[in-house]
Design a protein around this motif. Structure first.
Motif, mmCIF file in Angstrom:
data_model
loop_
_atom_site.group_PDB
_atom_site.id
_atom_site.type_symbol
_atom_site.label_atom_id
_atom_site.label_comp_id
_atom_site.label_asym_id
_atom_site.label_seq_id
_atom_site.Cartn_x
_atom_site.Cartn_y
_atom_site.Cartn_z
ATOM 1 N N GLU A 85 0.845 -1.201 0.000
ATOM 2 C CA GLU A 85 0.000 0.000 0.000
ATOM 3 C C GLU A 85 0.882 1.252 0.000
ATOM 4 O OE1 GLU A 85 -3.290 1.975 -0.494
ATOM 5 O OE2 GLU A 85 -3.510 -0.152 0.031
ATOM 6 N N GLY A 86 0.569 2.185 -0.902
ATOM 7 C CA GLY A 86 1.320 3.436 -0.957
ATOM 8 C C GLY A 86 2.553 3.395 -1.833
ATOM 9 N N ASP A 128 -0.470 -0.001 -7.414
ATOM 10 C CA ASP A 128 -1.440 0.295 -8.467
ATOM 11 C C ASP A 128 -1.156 -0.508 -9.742
ATOM 12 O OD1 ASP A 128 -2.502 2.029 -6.651
ATOM 13 O OD2 ASP A 128 -1.744 3.854 -7.610
ATOM 14 N N GLU A 146 -13.434 1.368 -7.687
ATOM 15 C CA GLU A 146 -12.100 1.096 -7.142
ATOM 16 C C GLU A 146 -11.020 1.672 -8.048
ATOM 17 O OE1 GLU A 146 -10.116 -2.787 -5.131
ATOM 18 O OE2 GLU A 146 -10.720 -3.059 -7.229
ATOM 19 N N GLU A 188 -10.963 5.582 -8.172
ATOM 20 C CA GLU A 188 -10.263 6.186 -7.040
ATOM 21 C C GLU A 188 -8.759 6.193 -7.271
ATOM 22 O OE1 GLU A 188 -9.656 5.443 -2.240
ATOM 23 O OE2 GLU A 188 -11.269 4.398 -3.313
ATOM 24 N N VAL A 189 -8.244 5.082 -7.795
ATOM 25 C CA VAL A 189 -6.805 4.968 -8.056
ATOM 26 C C VAL A 189 -6.372 5.980 -9.120
ATOM 27 C CG1 VAL A 189 -5.026 3.483 -9.069
ATOM 28 C CG2 VAL A 189 -6.617 2.561 -7.362
ATOM 29 N N GLN A 222 -7.960 8.760 -10.150
ATOM 30 C CA GLN A 222 -8.124 10.146 -9.711
ATOM 31 C C GLN A 222 -7.007 10.552 -8.764
ATOM 32 O OE1 GLN A 222 -12.181 9.989 -8.202
ATOM 33 N NE2 GLN A 222 -12.987 10.974 -10.059
ATOM 34 N N LYS A 223 -6.585 9.619 -7.933
ATOM 35 C CA LYS A 223 -5.455 9.893 -7.039
ATOM 36 C C LYS A 223 -4.193 10.139 -7.858
ATOM 37 C CE LYS A 223 -3.687 6.418 -4.885
ATOM 38 N NZ LYS A 223 -3.529 5.244 -3.987
ATOM 39 N N GLY A 224 -4.057 9.360 -8.949
ATOM 40 C CA GLY A 224 -2.898 9.534 -9.820
ATOM 41 C C GLY A 224 -2.905 10.888 -10.510
ATOM 42 N N ASP A 243 -3.746 13.612 -9.233
ATOM 43 C CA ASP A 243 -3.326 14.637 -8.281
ATOM 44 C C ASP A 243 -1.839 14.948 -8.411
ATOM 45 O OD1 ASP A 243 -5.885 14.766 -7.331
ATOM 46 O OD2 ASP A 243 -5.535 13.441 -5.617
ATOM 47 N N TYR A 244 -1.046 13.942 -8.816
ATOM 48 C CA TYR A 244 0.389 14.187 -8.987
ATOM 49 C C TYR A 244 0.827 13.862 -10.425
ATOM 50 C CZ TYR A 244 0.412 9.153 -7.854
ATOM 51 O OH TYR A 244 0.156 7.796 -7.820
ATOM 52 N N LYS A 245 -0.093 14.084 -11.356
ATOM 53 C CA LYS A 245 0.205 13.867 -12.776
ATOM 54 C C LYS A 245 1.403 14.711 -13.201
ATOM 55 C CE LYS A 245 -1.869 14.679 -17.346
ATOM 56 N NZ LYS A 245 -3.062 15.183 -18.072
#
Length: 338
Positions: free
Chosen positions: A163-164, A169, A232, A235-236, A238-240, A242-244
């Motif tokens: 995780e993290g 991913d 699921e 979420e992965v 969209q999180k990606g 954030d630091y595109k």
């Protein structure tokens, strides 16, 4: 035998003229000699050169690797002309290679050699393809153990262990969609449609030796496919976002690309660190297919999902029935001693 007139009458005093003309005719015949007398290895190089602009770069490099490391080194010692090679010569080649290569690799070598001879037939250099009748012997390469195919429950546990981390991913999307490694690393943000919640598989990044190859195409036409994005995966992704930091979905924090071998090595280290059975990265794709099979999804739907050109590939090669599935099958069979 070729009969050709010198055009000179057989009378006294013409002997020297006839001999001179005979030599001229011999020279003409040599100049008209078909190119089938070219060395087989030289023709292999010609064939390879002709493929540069007609096949994908990754395919070209695969042809080059197999020709230059296996086929040409073997036949260069034989000094066969293209027209001299017989079925028995091809059989001997495969017999020798069966000591070092698995059956699947031998089939790949046969496909290349057969294509070379077919091109010679197409261009009028040969009439028959000796490779067509060659027999691939049973490989003497012994596979000591099967690779572990992880179940969905086991993958859930593995995901908690990383995780993290970037590999988390990568494992998730590979197992969920059954992606090939080159498809995962080739995934671009422009292939992700957040509005309609669709992932488009259109691009690949592969490695061949020292070369990294990016191609706006897929392994086969069936490999070009679309996937729905569930909550699921949304979420992965969209999180990606954030630091595109580039056009690819999977990039390092500094924006540089991962080497295609990163996933394999990181996965191997993760399993080793946690005392889990070793396996190859590609077996995550196998695990996806096996899971779908255990859920009674049809072979046709599975083949479409993972982008197999031939449904027999799905049925004969990838489907692995896990032990729990075997127990349920046994429970459903007739109790002979009841």
């Amino acid at each position: 035998t070729i009969w050709r007139s010198t055009g000179i009458k057989a009378i006294k005093g013409n002997k020297r003229k006839a001999q001179a003309r005979l030599e001229e005719i011999r020279q003409e015949l040599q100049n008209d000699e078909p190119q089938s007398n070219i060395l087989f290895t030289d023709y292999c190089n010609q064939w390879l050169e002709s493929k540069k602009d007609t096949v994908r770069e990754v395919s070209y490099r695969e042809y080059s690797q197999k020709l230059n490391s296996v086929i040409i080194p073997y036949f260069v010692k034989k000094k066969f002309a293209l027209s001299e090679i017989k079925v028995a010569d091809i059989d001997k080649f495969f017999k020798e290679q069966s000591k070092s290569y698995a059956s699947s690799s031998l089939k790949g070598l046969k496909a290349i050699i057969s294509n070379i001879f077919n091109e010679a037939i197409r261009t009028g250099l040969l009439k028959n393809n000796p490779c067509q009748y060659a027999v691939i012997p049973k490989s003497k390469v012994i596979i000591t153990e099967d690779k572990k195919v992880y179940t969905a429950e086991e993958i859930k546990h593995i995901l908690t262990l990383c995780e993290g981390k970037p590999i988390h991913d990568m494992i998730l999307i590979t197992f969920k969609y059954g992606l090939r490694r080159e498809e995962m690393f080739g995934l671009r943000w422009k292939d992700v449609d957040f509005t309609n919640k669709i992932i488009h598989i259109r691009n690949t990044v592969t490695v061949n030796g020292k070369f990294k190859i990016e191609s706006e195409t897929t392994k086969t036409s069936k490999s070009k496919r679309d996937y729905p994005i569930d909550s699921e995966m949304l979420e992965v992704l969209q999180k990606g976002m954030d630091y595109k930091n580039g056009d690819k979905v999977f990039l390092k924090q500094d924006g540089s690309e991962y080497h295609p071998d990163y996933a394999r090595q990181a996965f191997k280290n993760l399993l080793e660190k946690n005392g889990l059975p070793d396996t190859s990265w590609h077996y995550l794709r196998h695990g996806c297919i096996s899971y779908m099979h255990s859920e009674n999804i049809s072979d046709k739907d599975i083949a479409d999902w993972v982008g197999h050109e031939d449904i027999r590939t799905t049925m004969n090669i990838y489907t692995t029935v896990d032990f729990e599935r075997k127990k349920s099958i046994l429970d459903s069979t007739i109790k002979l001693c009841a």
